[in-house]
Motif scaffolding. Structure first.
Motif, short mmCIF file in Angstrom:
data_model
loop_
_atom_site.label_atom_id
_atom_site.label_comp_id
_atom_site.label_asym_id
_atom_site.label_seq_id
_atom_site.Cartn_x
_atom_site.Cartn_y
_atom_site.Cartn_z
N ALA A 72 -39.30 30.61 6.88
CA ALA A 72 -39.19 30.83 8.34
C ALA A 72 -40.09 29.87 9.11
O ALA A 72 -39.71 29.36 10.18
N ASP A 73 -41.28 29.59 8.57
CA ASP A 73 -42.18 28.65 9.24
C ASP A 73 -41.60 27.24 9.24
O ASP A 73 -41.66 26.54 10.24
N TRP A 74 -41.01 26.85 8.11
CA TRP A 74 -40.39 25.53 8.06
C TRP A 74 -39.19 25.45 9.01
O TRP A 74 -38.92 24.40 9.59
N LYS A 75 -38.49 26.56 9.19
CA LYS A 75 -37.36 26.57 10.13
C LYS A 75 -37.86 26.29 11.55
O LYS A 75 -37.23 25.54 12.30
N VAL A 76 -38.99 26.87 11.92
CA VAL A 76 -39.57 26.62 13.24
C VAL A 76 -39.86 25.12 13.41
O VAL A 76 -39.49 24.51 14.42
N LEU A 77 -40.50 24.52 12.41
CA LEU A 77 -40.80 23.09 12.47
C LEU A 77 -39.53 22.26 12.51
O LEU A 77 -39.39 21.34 13.31
N ASP A 78 -38.60 22.60 11.63
CA ASP A 78 -37.36 21.84 11.54
C ASP A 78 -36.56 21.92 12.84
O ASP A 78 -36.02 20.92 13.31
N ASP A 79 -36.51 23.10 13.43
CA ASP A 79 -35.81 23.26 14.72
C ASP A 79 -36.47 22.41 15.80
O ASP A 79 -35.78 21.80 16.63
N GLY A 80 -37.80 22.36 15.80
CA GLY A 80 -38.51 21.54 16.79
C GLY A 80 -38.22 20.06 16.61
O GLY A 80 -37.96 19.35 17.59
N ILE A 81 -38.23 19.60 15.38
CA ILE A 81 -37.94 18.20 15.09
C ILE A 81 -36.49 17.87 15.45
O ILE A 81 -36.21 16.82 16.03
N THR A 82 -35.58 18.78 15.15
CA THR A 82 -34.17 18.58 15.50
C THR A 82 -34.01 18.47 17.01
O THR A 82 -33.24 17.63 17.50
N SER A 83 -34.76 19.27 17.75
CA SER A 83 -34.71 19.22 19.22
C SER A 83 -35.19 17.85 19.73
O SER A 83 -34.60 17.28 20.65
N VAL A 84 -36.25 17.34 19.13
CA VAL A 84 -36.76 16.02 19.52
C VAL A 84 -35.73 14.94 19.20
O VAL A 84 -35.45 14.07 20.03
N GLU A 85 -35.14 15.02 18.01
CA GLU A 85 -34.13 14.03 17.63
C GLU A 85 -32.95 14.04 18.60
O GLU A 85 -32.44 12.99 18.98
N LYS A 86 -32.53 15.23 19.01
CA LYS A 86 -31.42 15.34 19.96
C LYS A 86 -31.80 14.73 21.31
O LYS A 86 -31.02 13.99 21.91
#
Length: 150
Positions: A72-86
Motif C-alpha cells: 500500500a505504501d508503494w502504491k502511494v508513491l507509485d500513484d504520485g510518480i504516475t501523476s507527475v509523469e502525466k
C-alpha cells in the motif's frame, strides 16, 4: 517560470529520496533490486536530474514487486510518480528536456499554460501521505532487507 520548475525539481528530489525503500527477505529479488535501486536514488541526491527517468522506472518496478507489508505504501508513491509523469506529458515535457529547463530555456513543444500543473503534481509529492509512505518503506527496507535508504 524558471523558479517554479526549480522548486518543483527540488520537491521531487527531496521527496524521492525520502520515499525510497522496500522490504522482503534479505535474499529476495525485491531486496536485491531495492539495493540496486538505492544507487539510482543516490544519483538524484547528487542533483543529477538526468536520472529522473530511470528513477521513475525503478519506482514503478519496485511498486510492482513490493511485498504485502509495504504494498500500500508503494502504491502511494507509485500513484504520485504516475501523476507527475502525466503532468509532464500533458505539458509536453520529456525527461530529455530537463537540461534545457534547468538552463532557463523553454523546450520546443512545451505548453507554458500547463506548467502550473507540473508544479502542482510535484508539490503533491511532499504531502503527509506521501512522506509517511516513504518513511514506512524506508524503515521496512532496513528491517527486512538490510538496505539503508537516504
Amino acid at each position: 517560470m524558471k523558479a517554479t520548475l526549480a522548486i518543483a525539481g527540488a520537491v521531487l528530489l527531496g521527496t524521492s529520496l525520502t520515499a525510497c525503500g522496500g522490504s522482503g527477505d534479505a535474499d529476495s529479488a525485491y531486496c536485491t533490486d531495492l539495493e540496486s535501486a538505492s544507487k539510482t536514488f543516490d544519483t538524484l541526491d547528487s542533483g543529477n536530474i538526468g536520472g529522473l527517468e530511470d528513477a521513475f522506472k525503478t519506482f514503478h518496478q519496485l511498486a510492482d514487486q513490493a511485498p504485502e507489508d509495504v504494498k500500500a505504501d508503494w502504491k502511494v508513491l507509485d500513484d504520485g510518480i504516475t501523476s507527475v509523469e502525466k503532468a509532464l506529458s500533458d505539458a509536453g515535457i520529456k525527461f530529455a528536456d530537463f537540461a534545457k529547463i534547468q538552463a532557463g530555456e523553454l523546450p520546443e513543444g512545451v505548453d507554458p499554460t500547463k506548467l502550473q500543473g507540473v508544479a502542482s503534481s510535484f508539490t503533491q509529492l511532499s504531502d503527509e501521505k506521501f512522506t509517511d509512505a516513504g518513511n514506512n518503506i524506508q524503515k521496512h527496507a532496513k528491517d527486512a532487507c538490510d538496505v539503508t535508504l537516504k
